[in-house]
Design an enzyme around this catalytic site. Structure first.
Site, PDB file in Angstrom:
ATOM      1  N   GLY A  45      -6.767  -8.042  -0.496  1.00 47.13           N
ATOM      2  CA  GLY A  45      -7.321  -8.368  -1.803  1.00 47.13           C
ATOM      3  C   GLY A  45      -6.304  -8.596  -2.902  1.00 47.13           C
ATOM      4  NE  ARG A  58     -10.620  -5.066   0.423  1.00 47.43           N
ATOM      5  CZ  ARG A  58     -11.341  -4.302   1.194  1.00 47.43           C
ATOM      6  NH1 ARG A  58     -12.420  -4.749   1.733  1.00 47.43           N
ATOM      7  NH2 ARG A  58     -10.994  -3.080   1.431  1.00 47.43           N
ATOM      8  CB  SER A 111      -9.825 -14.847   1.808  1.00 49.39           C
ATOM      9  OG  SER A 111      -9.303 -15.782   2.716  1.00 49.39           O
ATOM     10  CB  CYS A 112      -5.104 -12.135   0.929  1.00 53.51           C
ATOM     11  SG  CYS A 112      -5.598 -10.777  -0.154  1.00 53.51           S
ATOM     12  CG  PHE A 113      -4.777  -7.830   5.817  1.00 55.90           C
ATOM     13  CD1 PHE A 113      -5.367  -8.177   7.018  1.00 55.90           C
ATOM     14  CD2 PHE A 113      -4.408  -6.519   5.626  1.00 55.90           C
ATOM     15  CE1 PHE A 113      -5.593  -7.228   8.007  1.00 55.90           C
ATOM     16  CE2 PHE A 113      -4.623  -5.570   6.597  1.00 55.90           C
ATOM     17  CZ  PHE A 113      -5.218  -5.918   7.791  1.00 55.90           C
TER      18      PHE A 113
END
Length: 100
Positions: A84, A1, A80-82
């Site tokens: 959100g 996300r 961004s991350c996995f």
């Protein structure tokens, strides 16, 4: 996300369009997640736990550690991350440090 101030949630296509400009993309996942799932091209990895310290570094130290110019407080940055959650935390941290 993905997360950015003007648009709290971005699609990958929107990110690709933004990357045509001078946006800095910071992936706040852990290093093992990058190793396991891969990275988004032209992003830099600064795990969430290191982000506040990284955004307060001396610009020379930031460049040495992350191989990129440190963003100014007015530069466009996308996190961004996995899922959100961490990207939203990263955005809140950056804004609390004066990033717009």
């Amino acid at each position: 996300r993905l997360c950015a101030d003007q648009a709290p949630t971005l699609s990958y296509r929107e990110l690709k369009d933004l990357k045509k400009t001078k946006v800095l993309h910071i992936d706040v996942r852990e290093k093992w997640e990058i190793d396991r799932f891969g990275s988004i091209p032209a992003s830099i990895n600064i795990p969430l736990g290191e982000l506040v310290e990284a955004l307060q570094m001396d610009p020379t130290e930031f460049k040495e550690q992350y191989k990129r110019k440190m963003p100014s407080k007015s530069d466009p940055v996308v996190f961004s991350c996995f899922a959100g959650t961490r990207s939203k935390q990263a955005l809140a941290f950056a804004m609390s440090l004066g990033f717009s």
